[in-house]
Motif scaffolding. Structure first.
Motif, mmCIF file in Angstrom:
data_model
loop_
_atom_site.group_PDB
_atom_site.id
_atom_site.type_symbol
_atom_site.label_atom_id
_atom_site.label_comp_id
_atom_site.label_asym_id
_atom_site.label_seq_id
_atom_site.Cartn_x
_atom_site.Cartn_y
_atom_site.Cartn_z
ATOM 1 N N LEU A 174 0.845 -1.158 0.182
ATOM 2 C CA LEU A 174 0.025 -0.190 -0.064
ATOM 3 C C LEU A 174 0.845 1.284 -0.113
ATOM 4 C CD1 LEU A 174 -2.718 1.298 0.249
ATOM 5 C CD2 LEU A 174 -2.699 1.000 2.647
ATOM 6 N N GLY A 175 1.988 1.184 0.861
ATOM 7 C CA GLY A 175 2.741 2.424 0.957
ATOM 8 C C GLY A 175 3.727 2.522 -0.381
ATOM 9 N N ALA A 219 4.845 10.088 3.454
ATOM 10 C CA ALA A 219 5.661 9.163 4.077
ATOM 11 C C ALA A 219 5.181 9.398 5.643
ATOM 12 C CB ALA A 219 6.856 9.134 4.128
ATOM 13 N N MET A 220 4.996 10.423 6.119
ATOM 14 C CA MET A 220 4.628 10.863 7.398
ATOM 15 C C MET A 220 3.174 10.605 7.837
ATOM 16 S SD MET A 220 7.464 11.385 9.173
ATOM 17 C CE MET A 220 6.558 11.975 10.709
ATOM 18 N N SER A 221 2.510 10.714 6.510
ATOM 19 C CA SER A 221 0.970 10.518 6.907
ATOM 20 C C SER A 221 0.704 8.789 6.706
ATOM 21 C CB SER A 221 0.139 11.188 5.523
ATOM 22 O OG SER A 221 -1.416 11.028 5.540
ATOM 23 N N ALA A 278 3.857 0.894 10.592
ATOM 24 C CA ALA A 278 4.156 2.111 10.471
ATOM 25 C C ALA A 278 5.365 2.395 9.765
ATOM 26 C CB ALA A 278 4.104 2.912 11.784
ATOM 27 N N LEU A 279 6.210 1.681 10.277
ATOM 28 C CA LEU A 279 7.674 1.971 9.576
ATOM 29 C C LEU A 279 7.632 1.129 8.143
ATOM 30 C CD1 LEU A 279 10.053 0.885 12.717
ATOM 31 C CD2 LEU A 279 9.575 3.293 11.668
ATOM 32 N N ALA A 292 8.115 3.641 4.911
ATOM 33 C CA ALA A 292 9.613 3.561 4.154
ATOM 34 C C ALA A 292 9.190 3.191 2.601
ATOM 35 C CB ALA A 292 10.349 2.578 4.687
ATOM 36 N N SER A 293 8.245 2.335 2.581
ATOM 37 C CA SER A 293 7.800 1.820 1.117
ATOM 38 C C SER A 293 7.359 2.920 0.461
ATOM 39 C CB SER A 293 6.761 0.609 1.353
ATOM 40 O OG SER A 293 5.635 1.152 2.035
#
Length: 230
Positions: free
Chosen positions: A21-22, A59-61, A148-149, A153-154
């Motif tokens: 997803l990321g 990325a933060m979101s 979260a990480l 990252a992705s």
């Protein structure tokens, strides 16, 4: 005795979902932002700044969203665990009957279901109820920090490509480069995600490609419309 190890795909579902997803969101959202701003005929500095801001903010979101979401799941699991432990301490006999009833529903006869329930209660009563009554498995337990990480990252990895295109190209060449690079990477990403998850590779690739291309097309159209009206 020879033991053969089994590695089931469900063990990957936590980090795999967040990573796929990321990465997908990273490339689609950042590429769409860059294409939209470029279509509005903005300067290269503005386009590049938009891409970098989109990468960092996205990325933060993603990390915050995954952490909150998975933390809620973890809180629910913890509450269920505490409730089940209290019920086992209060009335273990009733809980044994409840577990035996579950096994009868799955096809065991009454005597065997009772025997299995009693043995599992003696071995790990709480674990048996969490697994068979509530469906909480150790391999699928919520891990907020990991999710979260992995998501952050992705997302950043996926967003780097369109930002790099914004750094290397200008004008219409930039739009073409971002579109081509994104349309090449999206099906690869979808195929990899499907392969790791044990699903059909082609379906995963086509699904990700379709929605990514649609997002870029809509954003480019909006950017062109507003750019033409400025």
């Amino acid at each position: 005795m020879i033991r053969h190890g089994e590695r089931h795909l469900v063990q990957r579902i936590g980090w795999l979902r967040a990573s796929v997803l990321g990465a997908n969101d990273g490339i689609v959202s950042t590429a769409s932002l860059i294409v939209g701003v470029a279509a509005a005929a903005q300067s290269q500095n503005a386009i590049l700044l938009t891409g970098i801001a989109g990468l960092v903010a996205g990325a933060m979101s993603m990390a915050a969203g995954e952490y909150v979401s998975v933390s809620s799941q973890a809180d629910t699991e913890a509450a269920d665990r505490a409730r089940e432990a209290a019920e086992l301490e209060e009335d273990p006999k009733a809980e044994t009957h409840e577990l035996a009833a579950i096994y009868r529903q799955r096809g065991l006869d009454r005597a065997l279901a009772t025997q299995v329930a009693e043995q599992l209660m003696a071995h790990d009563a709480l674990g048996a109820h969490l697994r068979d009554e509530l469906g909480i498995h150790e391999t699928m337990v919520a891990r907020p920090v990991q999710a979260a990480l992995a998501s952050a990252a992705s997302f950043a990895v996926g967003a780097i490509l369109p930002v790099l295109m914004a750094f290397l190209f200008r004008g219409t060449a930039l739009i073409g480069a971002v579109v081509v690079a994104t349309l090449v990477l999206l099906p690869v990403l979808g195929g990899i995600g499907a392969r790791i998850g044990g699903a059909n590779i082609w379906k995963g690739a086509i699904r990700v490609l379709f929605w990514g291309a649609l997002a870029m097309a809509v954003t480019a159209g909006i950017g062109h419309l507003f750019g033409a009206n400025i």
